[in-house]
Write an enzyme that holds these catalytic residues in place. Structure first.
Site, mmCIF file in Angstrom:
data_model
loop_
_atom_site.group_PDB
_atom_site.id
_atom_site.type_symbol
_atom_site.label_atom_id
_atom_site.label_comp_id
_atom_site.label_asym_id
_atom_site.label_seq_id
_atom_site.Cartn_x
_atom_site.Cartn_y
_atom_site.Cartn_z
ATOM 1 N N VAL A 1 0.445 -1.530 0.080
ATOM 2 C CA VAL A 1 0.065 -0.029 0.072
ATOM 3 C C VAL A 1 0.655 1.373 0.002
ATOM 4 O O VAL A 1 1.748 1.199 0.959
ATOM 5 C CB VAL A 1 -0.834 -0.188 1.281
ATOM 6 C CG1 VAL A 1 -2.110 0.951 1.384
ATOM 7 C CG2 VAL A 1 -1.997 -1.539 0.872
ATOM 8 N N PRO A 2 1.013 1.732 -1.097
ATOM 9 C CA PRO A 2 2.533 2.413 -1.147
ATOM 10 C C PRO A 2 2.127 4.349 -0.870
ATOM 11 O O PRO A 2 2.129 4.941 -1.633
ATOM 12 C CB PRO A 2 2.436 2.493 -2.587
ATOM 13 C CG PRO A 2 0.311 2.319 -3.597
ATOM 14 C CD PRO A 2 0.665 2.057 -2.656
ATOM 15 N N CYS A 3 2.788 4.085 0.695
ATOM 16 C CA CYS A 3 2.413 5.647 1.074
ATOM 17 C C CYS A 3 3.663 6.158 1.264
ATOM 18 O O CYS A 3 3.758 7.418 1.073
ATOM 19 C CB CYS A 3 1.899 4.834 2.998
ATOM 20 S SG CYS A 3 3.643 3.846 3.741
ATOM 21 N N HIS A 4 4.854 6.032 0.904
ATOM 22 C CA HIS A 4 5.887 6.580 0.236
ATOM 23 C C HIS A 4 5.646 7.178 -1.021
ATOM 24 O O HIS A 4 7.082 7.851 -1.382
ATOM 25 C CB HIS A 4 7.528 4.877 0.155
ATOM 26 C CG HIS A 4 6.695 4.125 -1.203
ATOM 27 N ND1 HIS A 4 5.749 3.026 -1.172
ATOM 28 C CD2 HIS A 4 7.173 4.314 -2.748
ATOM 29 C CE1 HIS A 4 5.800 2.411 -2.539
ATOM 30 N NE2 HIS A 4 6.866 3.258 -3.088
#
Length: 165
Positions: free
Chosen positions: A128-131
């Site tokens: 889940v690409p919070c980056h």
């Protein structure tokens, strides 16, 4: 009910993968704060099918062979947190969004700080690409895995110049 876990090595340090029978529950950073989410009792299980599949897909991602994940996810958050995490999943590989853009996308332009807080509580980083969420100035801001790892993930995805603030 116990959650299974497995520790794997990665280019961004050791990762502890956590799964329930319903799907992937968490990816914990080597030096992260495990108390930032409630996981219950954990039992090591290197053969858990969700953990094996997560490990396989992460390896492909780090090798540059995978741009999206196809894993069953088991979120345990508030409705707002779940909405933010679903919005993160919609950010395309190699692209970024600001906290403000996500707040507007969710229909509440004043919720920038709340989006930031939910982003910071994302239990399944990388997948889940919070980056992919950056500050309004374009600089990198807080990340549970550290700003160096955030920059490494973004570089892996897009060869863009990133700024660490």
């Amino acid at each position: 009910m116990n959650n299974a876990y497995k520790v794997i090595s990665s280019p961004v340090g050791e990762l502890k993968l956590v799964a329930s029978d319903k799907g992937l529950v968490a990816i914990l950073w080597e030096n992260g704060n495990p108390k930032r989410m409630k996981l219950g009792a954990l039992v090591e299980n290197s053969d858990h099918p969700v953990l094996l599949e997560t490990e396989r897909q992460l390896k492909e991602y780090f090798q540059g062979k995978r741009k999206s994940f196809s894993l069953k996810l088991h979120f345990n958050g508030t409705k707002f947190q779940n909405d933010v995490w679903e919005a993160l999943l919609a950010i395309p590989f190699g692209e970024t969004r600001t906290y403000g853009e996500l707040a507007r996308q969710l229909g509440n332009p004043r919720a920038t700080r709340a989006v930031g807080a939910a982003n910071g509580r994302n239990p399944i980083p990388i997948v889940v690409p919070c980056h992919r969420v950056i500050g309004a100035s374009g600089k990198l801001t807080g990340f549970g895995g550290g700003l160096k790892n955030k920059a490494r993930l973004l570089e892996l995805e897009s060869n863009q110049n990133v700024l660490i603030s």
